[in-house]
Write an enzyme that holds these catalytic residues in place. Structure first.
Site, PDB file in Angstrom:
ATOM      1  N   SER A 140     -19.041  11.693  -5.111  1.00  0.00           N
ATOM      2  CA  SER A 140     -17.843  10.851  -4.926  1.00  0.00           C
ATOM      3  C   SER A 140     -16.924  11.474  -3.888  1.00  0.00           C
ATOM      4  CB  SER A 140     -17.092  10.734  -6.249  1.00  0.00           C
ATOM      5  OG  SER A 140     -15.885  10.026  -6.070  1.00  0.00           O
ATOM      6  N   TYR A 175     -13.704  14.992 -13.887  1.00  0.00           N
ATOM      7  CA  TYR A 175     -14.530  14.166 -12.998  1.00  0.00           C
ATOM      8  C   TYR A 175     -14.544  14.749 -11.575  1.00  0.00           C
ATOM      9  CZ  TYR A 175     -16.259  10.085 -10.427  1.00  0.00           C
ATOM     10  OH  TYR A 175     -16.986   9.243  -9.610  1.00  0.00           O
TER      11      TYR A 175
HETATM   12  N1  LIG Z   1     -17.845   2.566  -8.782  1.00  0.00           N
HETATM   13  C1  LIG Z   1     -17.130   3.424  -8.086  1.00  0.00           C
HETATM   14  O1  LIG Z   1     -16.030   3.093  -7.617  1.00  0.00           O
HETATM   15  C2  LIG Z   1     -17.649   4.823  -7.788  1.00  0.00           C
HETATM   16  C3  LIG Z   1     -16.978   5.583  -6.830  1.00  0.00           C
HETATM   17  C4  LIG Z   1     -17.435   6.878  -6.565  1.00  0.00           C
HETATM   18  C5  LIG Z   1     -18.534   7.377  -7.242  1.00  0.00           C
HETATM   19  N2  LIG Z   1     -19.166   6.611  -8.174  1.00  0.00           N
HETATM   20  C6  LIG Z   1     -20.309   7.211  -8.889  1.00  0.00           C
HETATM   21  O2  LIG Z   1     -21.425   6.333  -8.828  1.00  0.00           O
HETATM   22  C7  LIG Z   1     -22.181   6.421 -10.034  1.00  0.00           C
HETATM   23  C8  LIG Z   1     -22.350   5.027 -10.631  1.00  0.00           C
HETATM   24  O3  LIG Z   1     -21.071   4.474 -10.855  1.00  0.00           O
HETATM   25  P1  LIG Z   1     -20.853   2.959 -11.319  1.00  0.00           P
HETATM   26  O4  LIG Z   1     -19.485   2.570 -10.902  1.00  0.00           O
HETATM   27  O5  LIG Z   1     -22.004   2.137 -10.930  1.00  0.00           O
HETATM   28  O6  LIG Z   1     -20.791   3.195 -12.884  1.00  0.00           O
HETATM   29  P2  LIG Z   1     -21.094   2.244 -14.129  1.00  0.00           P
HETATM   30  O7  LIG Z   1     -21.247   0.822 -13.725  1.00  0.00           O
HETATM   31  O8  LIG Z   1     -20.096   2.607 -15.168  1.00  0.00           O
HETATM   32  O9  LIG Z   1     -22.526   2.786 -14.555  1.00  0.00           O
HETATM   33  C9  LIG Z   1     -22.686   4.072 -15.056  1.00  0.00           C
HETATM   34  C10 LIG Z   1     -24.139   4.196 -15.457  1.00  0.00           C
HETATM   35  O10 LIG Z   1     -24.322   5.501 -16.028  1.00  0.00           O
HETATM   36  C11 LIG Z   1     -24.975   5.340 -17.276  1.00  0.00           C
HETATM   37  N3  LIG Z   1     -24.580   6.362 -18.212  1.00  0.00           N
HETATM   38  C12 LIG Z   1     -23.322   6.667 -18.632  1.00  0.00           C
HETATM   39  N4  LIG Z   1     -23.367   7.642 -19.556  1.00  0.00           N
HETATM   40  C13 LIG Z   1     -24.683   7.951 -19.722  1.00  0.00           C
HETATM   41  C14 LIG Z   1     -25.374   8.859 -20.550  1.00  0.00           C
HETATM   42  N5  LIG Z   1     -24.726   9.663 -21.407  1.00  0.00           N
HETATM   43  N6  LIG Z   1     -26.716   8.912 -20.462  1.00  0.00           N
HETATM   44  C15 LIG Z   1     -27.400   8.098 -19.624  1.00  0.00           C
HETATM   45  N7  LIG Z   1     -26.800   7.228 -18.809  1.00  0.00           N
HETATM   46  C16 LIG Z   1     -25.455   7.143 -18.869  1.00  0.00           C
HETATM   47  C17 LIG Z   1     -24.533   3.963 -17.779  1.00  0.00           C
HETATM   48  O11 LIG Z   1     -25.507   3.456 -18.663  1.00  0.00           O
HETATM   49  P3  LIG Z   1     -25.392   3.390 -20.265  1.00  0.00           P
HETATM   50  O12 LIG Z   1     -23.965   3.168 -20.606  1.00  0.00           O
HETATM   51  O13 LIG Z   1     -26.303   2.256 -20.598  1.00  0.00           O
HETATM   52  O14 LIG Z   1     -25.925   4.695 -20.732  1.00  0.00           O
HETATM   53  C18 LIG Z   1     -24.543   3.168 -16.487  1.00  0.00           C
HETATM   54  O15 LIG Z   1     -25.836   2.690 -16.217  1.00  0.00           O
HETATM   55  C19 LIG Z   1     -21.438   7.393 -10.943  1.00  0.00           C
HETATM   56  O16 LIG Z   1     -22.006   8.679 -10.835  1.00  0.00           O
HETATM   57  C20 LIG Z   1     -20.029   7.380 -10.379  1.00  0.00           C
HETATM   58  O17 LIG Z   1     -19.337   8.574 -10.641  1.00  0.00           O
HETATM   59  C21 LIG Z   1     -18.747   5.345  -8.477  1.00  0.00           C
END
Ligand SMILES: NC(=O)c1ccc[n+]([C@@H]2O[C@H](COP(=O)([O-])OP(=O)(O)OC[C@H]3O[C@@H](n4cnc5c(N)ncnc54)[C@H](OP(=O)(O)O)[C@@H]3O)[C@@H](O)[C@H]2O)c1
Length: 267
Positions: A144, A157
């Site tokens: 990130s 985080y």
């Molecule tokens: N969206 C943003 O703005 C953004 C910005 C910067 C970085 N990121 C990074 O990009 C990645 C994806 O983000 P996103 O926004 O797409 O998030 P999201 O929609 O909340 O998805 C998170 C994913 O991680 C899985 N997860 C969470 N806890 C888990 C666990 N204990 N074991 C296995 N799987 C787990 C969730 O699945 P389950 O709940 O089904 O387990 C879900 O599939 C993350 O690493 C995040 O930090 C996102």
């Protein structure tokens, strides 16, 4: 060197494939012909996505329901991946908490560290020997822009993403010439759902629509970058601005400003 071509036996692994960027990565990989192993805790969502990928793209899609924050639950997955032909690993699962650490649940904070950092480390170390032996592979890690700077009220985080940002970019340097590509995805805000106006967060309300990027755009850009073995991909103007501020502005100046903003995310 390019990424391994998809075959009937090799697999692209996507953690956190049950929603957001992970689901978009799995879909984009399938559209490029890769069969996948989809990992997360919500098995029904994974099964639904796997079925869509099989029907739409004629690829194989396997589901592994694993709590990646639990070391004992993670170990069998790491063992399995170490023994299989993994073409691409997308270390994408991650969570964030907001507010002062002193007010947060210590167990959940530890689980966040385990998921965002140790699980990434474990799965990467599991697939690396095979990739290096085959002279081909790709590791994409969702870090990130938050990992470039201190962020009060998002401390666990931001620190966890600092770990994966640095790990990915360091690893890439070690693997140059081996045929294994390593790319860091370091986005700013990515819109993964259309927010209900009633529950819209302060970020949803403050960031103009034109600044948001989609999970699908992020996935396409990230996999293109991995194919070129780019060190880091930062999609979107806001992500690039956050990245520049985090890397070049004095930390003592940025930390209190950004910390105030993140405090409001916890309210
Ligand atoms: N969206 C943003 O703005 C953004 C910005 C910067 C970085 N990121 C990074 O990009 C990645 C994806 O983000 P996103 O926004 O797409 O998030 P999201 O929609 O909340 O998805 C998170 C994913 O991680 C899985 N997860 C969470 N806890 C888990 C666990 N204990 N074991 C296995 N799987 C787990 C969730 O699945 P389950 O709940 O089904 O387990 C879900 O599939 C993350 O690493 C995040 O930090 C996102």
């Amino acid at each position: 060197m390019s990424l391994p071509a998809p075959t009937s036996s090799n697999r692209a692994v996507v953690t956190g494939a049950s929603s957001g960027i992970g689901a978009a990565l799995a879909t984009e990989l399938a559209s490029r012909g890769y069969s996948s192993i989809l990992v997360a805790r919500r098995g029904e969502r994974l099964a639904e996505l796997a079925e869509q990928l099989r029907e739409r793209y004629r690829v194989q899609a396997e589901v592994r329901v694993v709590d990646l924050a639990d070391a004992a639950a993670r170990a069998p997955l790491a063992d399995e991946l170490a023994g299989r032909d993994i073409a691409i690993l997308c270390n994408n699962a991650g969570i964030a908490t907001f507010g002062p650490v002193t007010g947060l649940d210590p167990t959940a904070e530890r689980a966040q560290v385990e998921l965002n950092t140790v699980a990434v480390h474990d799965l990467t170390l599991a697939v690396l020997p095979g990739m290096v032996a085959r002279g081909a592979g790709g590791i994409l890690t969702s870090g990130s822009a938050a990992g470039n700077m201190p962020i009060p009220n998002n401390a666990t985080y931001a620190a966890s993403k600092a770990f994966v940002n640095t790990f990915s970019e360091s690893l890439r340097g070690e693997l140059l010439g081996t045929g294994v590509h390593v790319t860091l995805l370091a986005p700013g805000p990515v819109r993964t759902d259309v927010p209900d106006p009633a529950d819209a967060s302060i970020v949803d309300r403050m960031v103009p629509d034109s600044f948001w990027i989609s999970a699908e755009y992020t996935a396409t850009l990230s996999l293109d970058a991995l194919a070129r073995n780019k060190m880091r991909v930062v999609p979107g103007i806001l992500g690039k601005a956050m990245s520049a501020a985090g890397q070049y502005a004095p930390r003592a100046l940025t930390a209190p400003i950004i910390g105030r903003f993140y405090r409001s995310l916890a309210e």
